[in-house]
Design an enzyme around this catalytic site. Structure first.
Site, PDB file in Angstrom:
ATOM      1  CG  HIS A  20      -4.831   4.964   4.491  1.00 40.31           C
ATOM      2  ND1 HIS A  20      -4.362   4.532   3.275  1.00 40.31           N
ATOM      3  CD2 HIS A  20      -3.744   5.355   5.196  1.00 40.31           C
ATOM      4  CE1 HIS A  20      -3.039   4.655   3.242  1.00 40.31           C
ATOM      5  NE2 HIS A  20      -2.639   5.155   4.395  1.00 40.31           N
ATOM      6  CD  GLU A  55       0.348   6.422   6.021  1.00 39.68           C
ATOM      7  OE1 GLU A  55       1.492   6.319   6.502  1.00 39.68           O
ATOM      8  OE2 GLU A  55      -0.262   5.467   5.496  1.00 39.68           O
ATOM      9  CB  CYS A  57      -9.363   4.733   0.741  1.00 43.97           C
ATOM     10  SG  CYS A  57      -7.698   5.086   1.351  1.00 43.97           S
ATOM     11  CB  CYS A 107      -3.332   0.576  -2.350  1.00 46.98           C
ATOM     12  SG  CYS A 107      -3.410   2.324  -2.740  1.00 46.98           S
ATOM     13  CG  ASP A 109      -1.790   1.217   1.357  1.00 48.10           C
ATOM     14  OD1 ASP A 109      -2.450   1.557   0.363  1.00 48.10           O
ATOM     15  OD2 ASP A 109      -1.825   1.861   2.430  1.00 48.10           O
ATOM     16  CB  SER A 110       0.190   4.815  -0.521  1.00 50.56           C
ATOM     17  OG  SER A 110      -0.959   4.854   0.307  1.00 50.56           O
TER      18      SER A 110
HETATM   19  N1  DGL Z   1      -4.798   3.258   0.867  1.00 47.69           N
HETATM   20  C1  DGL Z   1      -4.968   3.861  -0.425  1.00 47.69           C
HETATM   21  C2  DGL Z   1      -6.249   3.338  -1.091  1.00 47.69           C
HETATM   22  O1  DGL Z   1      -6.766   2.291  -0.728  1.00 47.69           O
HETATM   23  C3  DGL Z   1      -5.012   5.338  -0.569  1.00 47.69           C
HETATM   24  C4  DGL Z   1      -4.239   6.259   0.246  1.00 47.69           C
HETATM   25  C5  DGL Z   1      -3.418   7.216  -0.575  1.00 47.69           C
HETATM   26  O2  DGL Z   1      -3.953   8.192  -1.132  1.00 47.69           O
HETATM   27  O3  DGL Z   1      -2.243   6.935  -0.654  1.00 47.69           O
HETATM   28  O4  DGL Z   1      -6.743   3.946  -2.003  1.00 47.69           O
END
Ligand code: DGL
Length: 285
Positions: free
Chosen positions: A198, A164, A196, A85, A22-23
């Protein structure tokens, strides 16, 4: 694009880990489901926190990051990769599957389909990043599953950053979330999709704001279930995979997901794998 080297060696080694990335920390919402449902598996997790958030970046950038991370995971010997992600999946999933045709790669897309089956008001809210909403994957999902409902798209700038930083509650978190859920509630949404990885980390704060009567859909458990279906037996065919699957179903009562092979050159008689473009993002090994 240079071809990766270690794919054939790495894939499906018994005991090999599952790669997941993931990011940032968002993919841990998928990772915890994965290890809960598949306790026998080992994993390698990559959080690209040097580049988080991905959601506001260009497709070219996101693609470049994802390819490099997938190269790393394959070089680490991963037998399968989960793109945990939605943003990265929207932009890069197709290309990653082309780059590694022999490695099962599972992606995420906003869980619009289950939300459509849950809604009673006929209005579904989706929270995601700008890049996810712009992706063809999302458009195709909405076109396929949400023709008869209203979908309210809510871009959630800043929410991944909040997670984060570990700010999962408190006045700043609630003010930001209120700004996101307000328009969806005003439009009559009774079901909200967390598009997302997150966002499940603030699911309790979202539930406090929207109340118990709204359904909040986190796709992670379903993704982990799909991953558990990675078959131990693989089937290849040098003709149409769907035809083989039908034949295997008739003959053995088996549900197979065979993979295509091509005879590349009639003199050298080399067999090559066909990249599986048509697999949906989640759960399609
Ligand atoms: N966790 C990422 C997702 O599922 C997005 C977060 C980001 O913008 O990096 O889209």
């Amino acid at each position: 694009m240079s071809r990766p080297r270690p794919v054939e060696r790495a894939e499906r080694r018994p005991g090999a880990p599952i790669g997941i990335f993931d990011s940032g920390v968002g993919g841990l919402s998928v990772w915890r489901e994965l290890v809960a449902q598949l306790p026998g598996e080992s994993t390698v997790y990559v959080a690209d926190r040097a580049h988080v958030p991905y959601g506001n970046r260009t497709s070219a950038e996101i693609r470049r990051f994802c390819e490099a991370i997938a190269d790393f995971l394959v070089a680490e010997g991963c037998k399968a990769i989960v793109v945990a992600c939605n943003t990265a999946s929207a932009v890069a999933l197709h290309g990653l599957r082309e780059r590694f045709p022999g490695v099962p790669i599972l992606g995420l897309e906003p869980a619009v389909k289950p939300a459509v089956s849950l809604t009673r008001s006929g209005v579904v809210g989706v929270m995601a990043t700008p890049a996810t909403f712009q992706g063809r994957l999302y458009r195709a999902t909405v076109g396929r599953h949400a023709a008869d409902v209203q979908v309210v798209e809510q871009v959630c700038i800043g929410l991944a950053d909040l997670v984060e930083r570990g700010e999962l509650q408190g006045p700043d978190c609630e003010a930001l979330l209120q700004g996101f859920v307000g328009p969806m509630l005003a439009a009559g949404a009774d079901t909200i999709v967390l598009g997302c990885t997150h966002y499940p980390f603030v699911i309790e704060a979202i539930r406090r704001l929207v109340g118990p009567s709204l359904a909040v859909v986190d796709p992670a458990p379903a993704v982990a279930r799909h991953l558990g279906q990675v078959p131990r037996h693989r089937f290849f065919t040098s003709a149409e995979p769907a035809c083989f699957d039908r034949a295997a179903g008739r003959l053995l009562g088996l549900h197979t997901s065979s993979e295509g092979l091509l005879w590349r050159d009639s003199e050298r008689q080399a067999l090559v794998r066909v990249a599986q473009h048509s697999r949906p993002a989640a759960g399609a090994f």
